[in-house]
Design an enzyme around this catalytic site. Sequence first.
Site, PDB file in Angstrom:
ATOM      1  N   CYS A 254       0.807  -1.222   0.000  1.00  0.00           N
ATOM      2  CA  CYS A 254       0.000   0.000   0.000  1.00  0.00           C
ATOM      3  C   CYS A 254       0.841   1.273   0.000  1.00  0.00           C
ATOM      4  O   CYS A 254       0.297   2.370  -0.111  1.00  0.00           O
ATOM      5  CB  CYS A 254      -0.943   0.000   1.194  1.00  0.00           C
ATOM      6  SG  CYS A 254      -2.292  -1.200   1.044  1.00  0.00           S
ATOM      7  N   SER A 255       2.147   1.147   0.132  1.00  0.00           N
ATOM      8  CA  SER A 255       3.043   2.301   0.050  1.00  0.00           C
ATOM      9  C   SER A 255       3.637   2.458  -1.342  1.00  0.00           C
ATOM     10  O   SER A 255       4.504   3.318  -1.541  1.00  0.00           O
ATOM     11  CB  SER A 255       4.174   2.166   1.077  1.00  0.00           C
ATOM     12  OG  SER A 255       3.680   2.116   2.385  1.00  0.00           O
TER      13      SER A 255
END
Length: 376
Positions: free
Chosen positions: A162-163
Amino acid sequence: MTAAQHQPTAVLLGTGIYLPEPVISNEDLVASFNAHVQEWNAAHQKDIDAGTCVAKKESSAAFIEQASGIKQRHFIERSGILDTQRMRPHLKPRADDALSLAAEFCVRAAESLLAEHSDLKSCIDLTIVSCGNPQRPYPSISIEVQHHFQLPGAAFDMNAACSSTTFGLHMARNAILAGTARAVLVISPEICSAQLDFSDRDSHFIFGDGCVAVLVCNADLIKQHQGFAILDSQIATQYSNTIRCNFGYINRLEDVFTPPFFRQEGRKVMKDVVPWVSGRLIEQCKNLGMSTESISRLWLHQANRYINNMVVSRFWGRDATAAEAPLTLERYGNTSSTGSLMSFHEHHQDLSKDSYGLLVSFGAGYSMGSLLLKKR
């Protein structure tokens, strides 16, 4: 000033967004899920009565909204997900010479952005497709997108869960500061519905599908009062097993194949991530000689309403307004690495010149990325 003395500035010039048309509300999802639960429990009633099997629990739209803040999400397809005998999207095979689904997401998100900044197209020396849910190992989706738009330079894919988007923007900024790229196109196609277990009560409602494209360029290429200067970018990781998806080609070697869906230990994630992320953001401001109150806006990863509210309250030492930490997950769900940029895309034009904001993502790994932006 000589060329050697000149320090380039990386500018986040603009964003483009794509959301697939089908929308599934909590009510839609719950109706299908509860029908599945009833069918499953009926089929396993003898084992449930014998105590060798635990009955599945039904869900509700209210539970989903209370647990996450999500009311609906966009998906690539409705009927397959809501079919209790299938519970996954339908996807027709595409020929190798046709645009892949992930590349199609990228193209749809980037085409308006590139049209708006067509004068910079020949300056895009690097194309990065950065996402947590890659469609295939090779050839790179980024190279497929580069070929479609006939962009110069090189291209590569990367994954930091998710980064991924903020990691991609960190790489883009570094390339511009190093002088190896004049402009960089970063795109994050997140097809999260492909990794979801729609029969799991605790996770079937979390994600949505979507894509955001970002153009980062050297400030020397554009007018003075355009975009947001990226003044600082930080990335960090520390290993955790609390969020996991084991999907990969190695799975085919297993004697008994178990679908390697997304899974997480939600309470542990919240306990770990909130102090880690908020602490690093406070430290980033301190190292830059800034107070947290000098930050006008936090564009946070759209993971969960409660996680975001806790990060915000620790960062500022108070509750924040909806304008200070805007949420988009109510309408889009958790769109993995695109979430913080969806928040930015919809909530940046109202900021006045010289306002500061932090673009922040966090996720599996654990990983987190944060960029300090200043409106030009």
